[in-house]
Scaffold this active site. Structure first.
Site, short mmCIF file in Angstrom:
data_model
loop_
_atom_site.label_atom_id
_atom_site.label_comp_id
_atom_site.label_asym_id
_atom_site.label_seq_id
_atom_site.Cartn_x
_atom_site.Cartn_y
_atom_site.Cartn_z
N CYS B 192 -3.23 -6.10 -4.55
CA CYS B 192 -3.32 -5.82 -3.11
C CYS B 192 -2.77 -4.42 -2.84
O CYS B 192 -3.31 -3.65 -2.05
CB CYS B 192 -2.51 -6.82 -2.29
SG CYS B 192 -2.87 -8.55 -2.61
N HIS B 196 -3.44 -1.47 -0.34
CA HIS B 196 -2.63 -1.69 0.87
C HIS B 196 -1.16 -1.38 0.64
O HIS B 196 -0.31 -1.98 1.28
CB HIS B 196 -2.74 -3.15 1.31
CG HIS B 196 -4.12 -3.58 1.72
ND1 HIS B 196 -4.69 -3.21 2.90
CD2 HIS B 196 -5.03 -4.37 1.10
CE1 HIS B 196 -5.91 -3.76 3.00
NE2 HIS B 196 -6.14 -4.47 1.92
N ARG B 240 -10.50 -13.52 5.15
CA ARG B 240 -10.12 -12.13 4.86
C ARG B 240 -9.47 -12.04 3.47
O ARG B 240 -9.76 -11.13 2.69
CB ARG B 240 -9.16 -11.63 5.95
CG ARG B 240 -8.76 -10.18 5.90
CD ARG B 240 -9.90 -9.21 6.03
NE ARG B 240 -10.29 -8.66 4.74
CZ ARG B 240 -11.29 -7.81 4.54
NH1 ARG B 240 -12.03 -7.39 5.54
NH2 ARG B 240 -11.58 -7.39 3.34
N CYS B 244 -10.89 -10.00 0.20
CA CYS B 244 -10.11 -8.97 -0.48
C CYS B 244 -9.98 -9.28 -1.98
O CYS B 244 -10.02 -8.37 -2.80
CB CYS B 244 -8.75 -8.78 0.18
SG CYS B 244 -8.85 -7.65 1.60
#
Lengths: 205, 283
Positions: B192, B196, B240, B244
């Site tokens: 992630c 992010h 979501r 991802c």
């Protein structure tokens, strides 16, 4: 020594796991990995084996992407040793083909058709040609890359190697290892090198 | 609670939704060709203005309300009379923003979607396999759970996130979630955090919130469930996370799994004290 044995040796070194903070994180990391291993199902081309770490990923995951010591040089050299070059040994191809490849974001997701061709995904993360304004910023701008850095044989080789295996120079780079992962073939990487280094490429205008 | 009065008939609003759907199709075609997303953004802003006060999510809230109140399933009970989403059976005001939380009856930390699925299987007697077969909206299909989550979430609009991080069970799941965001694997070595993990990053023109900051995590959770222009469907936080992981080149997370709850716990706790804005509209 293989990557795995190096890793095993490293993980046995208490110095690396010296502080109690690291140990606390390690407990949750172990639980996180157990959780991940339970919670996924294969879909399309994405099988469960993708959840396993290879040596490089394991080191980076265990050091917050900031490993230190001789192990870094050893593993980077190991990554570099795996780079394969085009049959004709030329490292600059066709920048136009390179641009097409750089544009394509396809590849390796469970919704992508299995097998090649896979895109370069380069614009997802980099500014490259000034004509493409919809570029990402996860990586540094490569605009004027060749103009600034030249296109000497050394530069060609560095750029080729970097795209083939970004971890050969920066073990925990956020950039994928396109050649190593089997996403791009040496002939395709050659075209990307041209996109970045050819004086005729819009990148260097 | 602030809620705009219905200014148009349901039919009128459905007609607008139809237009939105058509736009969504053209937007996703644009995305396919990987053309400039800025153009899509501008179009989106225009259509959002045209929608004025009417929020497409409210249609799903209405649908969810029907499902919530109806006696359903093999056990013929309603969720309204059997399902505790954090504040006690049938109590919905402010429930969404105090999740994920620990539920002693299930001995699990759960997010709202997972909790609703649990109630549907445990209280109403539905089969988990049937619910998990097609968990996310596509085309004209919206799963019942999505409408239910939207309905429950609508009762927390403009309230502050307050996931109970003082509960050691929640803290534990939070820490696991934090570690999951850092876990790199797969053919592209992504976690992630690759996308992010720092401020001001984009994939093409799509802004990537930095989940390690309160503001970034807030961006990650405040707008879901959302009516998404790209595709023209109502989608939840569970979706979501699923998408991802697809972009991360991982295999697929099982529906309402611990992994997804842990990620939602991590983000929601980071966003504690900030205001929840959904359910609404997403690009």
């Amino acid at each position: 020594m293989t990557k795995t044995t190096i890793l095993a040796a490293l993980l046995a070194t208490p110095a690396l796991l010296g502080s109690s903070i690291v140990l606390a994180d390690a407990t949750h990391r172990t639980k996180a990995i157990e959780t991940i291993k339970r919670d996924f199902q294969p879909r399309g081309q994405a099988d469960l084996d993708r959840l396993a770490e290879d040596g490089v990923q394991a080191i980076c995951n265990r050091t917050g992407n900031n490993p230190s010591g001789d192990i870094v040089k050893t593993l980077e050299a190991d990554q570099l040793a795996g780079v394969k070059y085009p049959a004709d040994n030329k490292l600059m191809g066709d920048w136009k083909a390179g641009e097409k490849l750089a544009q394509s974001g396809r590849g390796f997701t469970w919704s992508d058709k299995p097998g090649l061709p896979v895109g370069g995904n380069c614009y997802n993360c980099h500014q490259i040609s000034p004509k493409e304004t919809a570029y990402g910023t996860v990586g540094p701008s490569l605009l004027h890359y060749g103009k600034l850095r030249g296109n000497t044989p050394e530069m060609q080789k560095y750029t080729f190697n970097k795209i083939f295996n970004s971890k050969a120079y920066n073990l925990c780079s956020d950039m994928p290892r396109f050649g190593h992962a089997g996403a791009l073939k040496p002939e395709q990487i050659k075209d990307l090198v041209a996109l970045l280094l050819d004086p005729e490429s819009p990148v260097n205008k | 609670m602030e809620r705009s009065p219905p200014q148009q008939t349901l039919a009128g609003r459905l007609a607008i939704l139809g237009t939105l759907g058509a736009l969504a199709f053209s937007v996703s075609a644009v995305a396919q060709q990987e053309l400039d997303h800025a153009k899509a953004d501008a179009e989106f802003a225009k259509f959002r203005a045209e929608m004025e006060d009417s929020n497409p999510a409210e249609l799903f809230e209405l649908k969810g309300e029907e499902l919530w109140k109806a006696k359903r399933g093999p056990k013929n009970v309603s969720l309204a009379e059997s399902c505790d989403v954090g504040l006690g059976v049938g109590k919905l005001e402010g429930a969404y923003v105090i999740n994920p939380r620990y539920y002693p009856d299930a001995d699990k930390v759960m997010d709202v979607e997972r909790r609703i699925v649990w109630c549907m299987t445990e209280k109403q007697g539905f089969k988990f396999g049937d619910i998990a077969k097609k968990p996310f909206a596509s085309g004209n299909y919206t799963p019942e759970v999505t409408s239910l989550v939207t309905f429950v979430a609508g009762h927390s609009r403009n309230m502050k996130f307050a996931a109970p991080i003082k509960d050691p069970k929640v803290r534990e799941v939070y820490e696991i979630g934090k570690e999951i965001t850092a876990y790199r694997a797969g053919p592209y070595d992504f976690s992630c955090n690759t996308c992010h993990g720092s401020d001001g990053k984009r994939i093409r023109m799509q802004n990537l919130p930095n989940l390690s900051t309160p503001e970034g995590s807030l961006k990650g959770v405040m707008g879901w469930p959302g009516y998404r222009m790209t595709g023209g469907v109502m989608l939840t936080s569970q979706w979501r996370m699923n998408d991802c992981f697809r972009q991360q080149r991982f295999p697929e997370p099982k529906y309402v799994s611990d992994t997804v709850t842990a990620l939602l716990t991590y983000m929601t706790v980071n966003a504690n004290g900030y205001t929840y804005k959904g359910p609404g509209i997403k690009r």
